[in-house]
Design a protein around this motif. Structure first.
Motif, PDB file in Angstrom:
ATOM      1  N   ILE A 174      66.641  10.991  24.029  1.00 17.01           N
ATOM      2  CA  ILE A 174      66.151  11.374  25.342  1.00 17.01           C
ATOM      3  C   ILE A 174      67.136  12.394  25.906  1.00 17.01           C
ATOM      4  CG2 ILE A 174      65.543  10.575  27.662  1.00 17.01           C
ATOM      5  CD1 ILE A 174      65.548   7.675  26.300  1.00 17.01           C
ATOM      6  N   GLY A 175      66.653  13.561  26.234  1.00 13.85           N
ATOM      7  CA  GLY A 175      67.509  14.576  26.828  1.00 13.85           C
ATOM      8  C   GLY A 175      67.246  14.687  28.318  1.00 13.85           C
ATOM      9  N   VAL A 176      68.281  14.993  29.064  1.00 17.54           N
ATOM     10  CA  VAL A 176      68.148  15.252  30.504  1.00 17.54           C
ATOM     11  C   VAL A 176      68.615  16.675  30.762  1.00 17.54           C
ATOM     12  CG1 VAL A 176      68.839  14.578  32.834  1.00 17.54           C
ATOM     13  CG2 VAL A 176      68.543  12.825  31.062  1.00 17.54           C
ATOM     14  N   ALA A 177      67.763  17.480  31.373  1.00 19.13           N
ATOM     15  CA  ALA A 177      68.091  18.879  31.646  1.00 19.13           C
ATOM     16  C   ALA A 177      67.370  19.308  32.912  1.00 19.13           C
ATOM     17  CB  ALA A 177      67.692  19.765  30.463  1.00 19.13           C
ATOM     18  N   LEU A 189      64.679  20.926  19.921  1.00 19.27           N
ATOM     19  CA  LEU A 189      65.772  20.422  19.078  1.00 19.27           C
ATOM     20  C   LEU A 189      65.441  19.060  18.472  1.00 19.27           C
ATOM     21  CD1 LEU A 189      68.776  21.324  21.406  1.00 19.27           C
ATOM     22  CD2 LEU A 189      67.927  22.635  19.455  1.00 19.27           C
ATOM     23  N   GLY A 190      64.340  18.462  18.907  1.00 25.03           N
ATOM     24  CA  GLY A 190      63.935  17.186  18.325  1.00 25.03           C
ATOM     25  C   GLY A 190      63.968  16.001  19.254  1.00 25.03           C
ATOM     26  N   ALA A 191      64.326  16.211  20.540  1.00 27.26           N
ATOM     27  CA  ALA A 191      64.302  15.104  21.496  1.00 27.26           C
ATOM     28  C   ALA A 191      62.866  14.632  21.678  1.00 27.26           C
ATOM     29  CB  ALA A 191      64.895  15.533  22.830  1.00 27.26           C
ATOM     30  N   GLU A 192      62.661  13.318  21.665  1.00 30.37           N
ATOM     31  CA  GLU A 192      61.297  12.808  21.819  1.00 30.37           C
ATOM     32  C   GLU A 192      60.855  12.798  23.276  1.00 30.37           C
ATOM     33  OE1 GLU A 192      61.395   8.734  20.298  1.00 30.37           O
ATOM     34  OE2 GLU A 192      61.309   8.019  22.360  1.00 30.37           O
ATOM     35  N   ARG A 193      61.790  12.818  24.200  1.00 23.57           N
ATOM     36  CA  ARG A 193      61.477  12.880  25.633  1.00 23.57           C
ATOM     37  C   ARG A 193      62.560  13.688  26.307  1.00 23.57           C
ATOM     38  NH1 ARG A 193      60.049  13.365  30.564  1.00 23.57           N
ATOM     39  NH2 ARG A 193      58.967  11.678  31.684  1.00 23.57           N
ATOM     40  N   VAL A 194      62.148  14.617  27.156  1.00 21.23           N
ATOM     41  CA  VAL A 194      63.100  15.377  27.950  1.00 21.23           C
ATOM     42  C   VAL A 194      62.761  15.148  29.419  1.00 21.23           C
ATOM     43  CG1 VAL A 194      64.183  17.604  28.395  1.00 21.23           C
ATOM     44  CG2 VAL A 194      63.226  17.113  26.130  1.00 21.23           C
ATOM     45  N   ILE A 195      63.728  14.681  30.170  1.00 20.63           N
ATOM     46  CA  ILE A 195      63.543  14.408  31.594  1.00 20.63           C
ATOM     47  C   ILE A 195      64.092  15.582  32.390  1.00 20.63           C
ATOM     48  CG2 ILE A 195      64.038  12.821  33.484  1.00 20.63           C
ATOM     49  CD1 ILE A 195      64.609  10.653  31.375  1.00 20.63           C
ATOM     50  N   ASP A 196      63.245  16.182  33.212  1.00 19.81           N
ATOM     51  CA  ASP A 196      63.672  17.277  34.081  1.00 19.81           C
ATOM     52  C   ASP A 196      64.197  16.661  35.375  1.00 19.81           C
ATOM     53  OD1 ASP A 196      64.014  19.466  35.719  1.00 19.81           O
ATOM     54  OD2 ASP A 196      62.080  20.382  35.253  1.00 19.81           O
ATOM     55  N   TYR A 197      65.516  16.613  35.502  1.00 19.45           N
ATOM     56  CA  TYR A 197      66.093  15.931  36.657  1.00 19.45           C
ATOM     57  C   TYR A 197      65.784  16.643  37.962  1.00 19.45           C
ATOM     58  CZ  TYR A 197      69.907  19.364  36.853  1.00 19.45           C
ATOM     59  OH  TYR A 197      70.632  20.518  36.968  1.00 19.45           O
ATOM     60  N   LYS A 198      65.324  17.894  37.879  1.00 23.02           N
ATOM     61  CA  LYS A 198      64.986  18.629  39.100  1.00 23.02           C
ATOM     62  C   LYS A 198      63.630  18.213  39.666  1.00 23.02           C
ATOM     63  CE  LYS A 198      67.808  22.750  38.301  1.00 23.02           C
ATOM     64  NZ  LYS A 198      67.813  24.234  38.201  1.00 23.02           N
ATOM     65  N   GLY A 203      66.236   7.693  36.612  1.00 26.15           N
ATOM     66  CA  GLY A 203      66.245   6.241  36.506  1.00 26.15           C
ATOM     67  C   GLY A 203      64.855   5.659  36.426  1.00 26.15           C
ATOM     68  N   ALA A 204      63.922   6.178  37.222  1.00 30.07           N
ATOM     69  CA  ALA A 204      62.551   5.667  37.217  1.00 30.07           C
ATOM     70  C   ALA A 204      61.871   5.931  35.882  1.00 30.07           C
ATOM     71  CB  ALA A 204      61.760   6.301  38.357  1.00 30.07           C
ATOM     72  N   VAL A 205      62.102   7.120  35.317  1.00 27.88           N
ATOM     73  CA  VAL A 205      61.507   7.440  34.016  1.00 27.88           C
ATOM     74  C   VAL A 205      62.038   6.502  32.939  1.00 27.88           C
ATOM     75  CG1 VAL A 205      61.369   9.170  32.180  1.00 27.88           C
ATOM     76  CG2 VAL A 205      61.022   9.842  34.573  1.00 27.88           C
ATOM     77  N   GLY A 223      77.661  11.136  38.908  1.00 26.22           N
ATOM     78  CA  GLY A 223      76.724  11.076  40.016  1.00 26.22           C
ATOM     79  C   GLY A 223      75.493  10.245  39.708  1.00 26.22           C
ATOM     80  N   ALA A 224      74.338  10.719  40.169  1.00 23.25           N
ATOM     81  CA  ALA A 224      73.087   9.971  40.052  1.00 23.25           C
ATOM     82  C   ALA A 224      72.666   9.755  38.604  1.00 23.25           C
ATOM     83  CB  ALA A 224      71.985  10.699  40.820  1.00 23.25           C
ATOM     84  N   ILE A 225      72.988  10.695  37.734  1.00 14.91           N
ATOM     85  CA  ILE A 225      72.604  10.534  36.327  1.00 14.91           C
ATOM     86  C   ILE A 225      73.419   9.425  35.676  1.00 14.91           C
ATOM     87  CG2 ILE A 225      72.601  11.657  34.058  1.00 14.91           C
ATOM     88  CD1 ILE A 225      71.743  14.220  35.451  1.00 14.91           C
TER      89      ILE A 225
END
Length: 339
Positions: A174-177, A189-198, A203-205, A223-225
């Protein structure tokens, strides 16, 4: 060949790296016994470290002004001192030692350099940031095949290598960007889920889509992440702290809440600090395996799009990294052009 070279020297404590530093011209030294001289072609940028060094705010590095700067550089050997057998003129040599980075030439003990297959930006990134990524995952995160791992700043110089290596290790990644372009890159790059923190609540995802929790999380943001990763650890999960970019101003957020013990005790989880400089015995093996993976085409190095040319380009490169707009590894091409 010039009998002098230029380097960036920190002259004063200042709020920013640019304000504290000067470009100085120095005589080109001949290598003494056991030394080599390297003509640097590329250097890697560590903008947060550089800024904190300028502020004299790095607890584990005691500086005495003036001091040379930069950590990582790669180039070609142009002179060899008496008794050196591991290097010959023309060899590619990389260093990852503080004060060896932001300079056009570097003379020092051969033991401070490592031979590389070629003096390219790719091998520089793998020998420095790549080693950090692999050692963090294996030695601190203890990542295993089939586990779920989350990575913050996943489109960055370190993050994009962490993602690829975790995929190769057989993990669910899981990537966060931040932003569409960076998220698309991380997905490629192969991440199965990418969370757009913007636009998404990290946390909810994680809670909704990964109810089993995170076996490993690697955070360089804080911080929040960090909070989201901690709250979503699995039983025996490991949260690896590799930095705290959101605390760059030297004023960490004061959080009022339950002590961290309450978040980890009942899960048997742990929060682990990753300091690469304490793990030097593992560097050589990691570097060798990374070079092999790259030669086999199994890992790629992405460089930020902004060109940074010459020793003067270091300042803009530092500021580019701090801006949050960079994607991939930020490097400076000291010879005046990129590969």
């Amino acid at each position: 060949m010039s009998e002098t070279y230029r380097a960036i020297r920190l002259e004063r404590v200042a709020p920013s790296f640019r304000e504290g530093s000067e470009i100085v011209e120095l005589p080109l030294a001949a290598p003494g016994p056991g030394e080599i001289r390297v003509r640097n072609l590329h250097c890697g940028v560590n903008g947060i470290f550089d800024t904190q060094i300028a502020r004299n705010a790095v607890d584990y590095v005691k500086i005495a002004l003036p001091t040379f700067t930069g950590v990582e550089a790669i180039g070609t050997v142009e002179a060899v001192g008496e008794g050196v057998s591991d290097f010959a003129v023309g060899d590619a040599a990389v260093t990852v030692r503080f004060t060896g980075g932001y300079r056009e030439a570097n003379t020092g003990p051969a033991s401070q350099f490592v031979k590389a297959p070629a003096a390219t930006r790719e091998y520089l990134a793998l020998a420095s940031t790549g080693v950090s990524a692999l050692v963090a995952l294996e030695r601190i995160g203890e990542l295993k095949r089939g586990e779920t791992v989350a990575i913050s700043a996943a489109a960055g110089g370190l993050g994009h290598l962490l993602v690829q290596l975790a995929v190769l290790m057989g993990a669910r990644v899981i990537g966060v960007a931040g932003g569409r372009a960076k998220c698309d890159f991380v997905a490629s790059l192969g991440a199965e889920r990418v969370i757009d923190y913007k636009s998404e609540d990290v946390g909810a995802v994680l809670a909704a889509e990964y109810p089993g929790g995170l076996d490993v999380a690697v955070d360089t943001v804080s911080g929040a992440i960090f909070d989201a990763f901690l709250a979503n650890l699995a039983n025996h999960g490991r949260l690896v702290v590799g930095g705290a970019a959101s605390d760059l101003e030297g004023k960490p957020e004061i959080v009022t809440g339950p002590r961290i013990a309450h978040a980890i005790y009942y899960k048997g989880a742990s929060v682990r600090g990753f300091m690469n400089g304490l793990l030097t015995p593992h560097w050589a093996d990691a570097r060798e395996r990374l070079f092999d993976l790259y030669a086999q085409g199994r890992i790629k190095v992405r460089f930020d799009d902004q060109p940074n040319i010459g020793i003067e380009g270091v300042f803009g490169a530092v500021e580019r990294l701090l801006s949050g707009r960079s994607m991939g590894k930020v490097v400076v091409d000291l010879a005046g052009q990129d590969d």
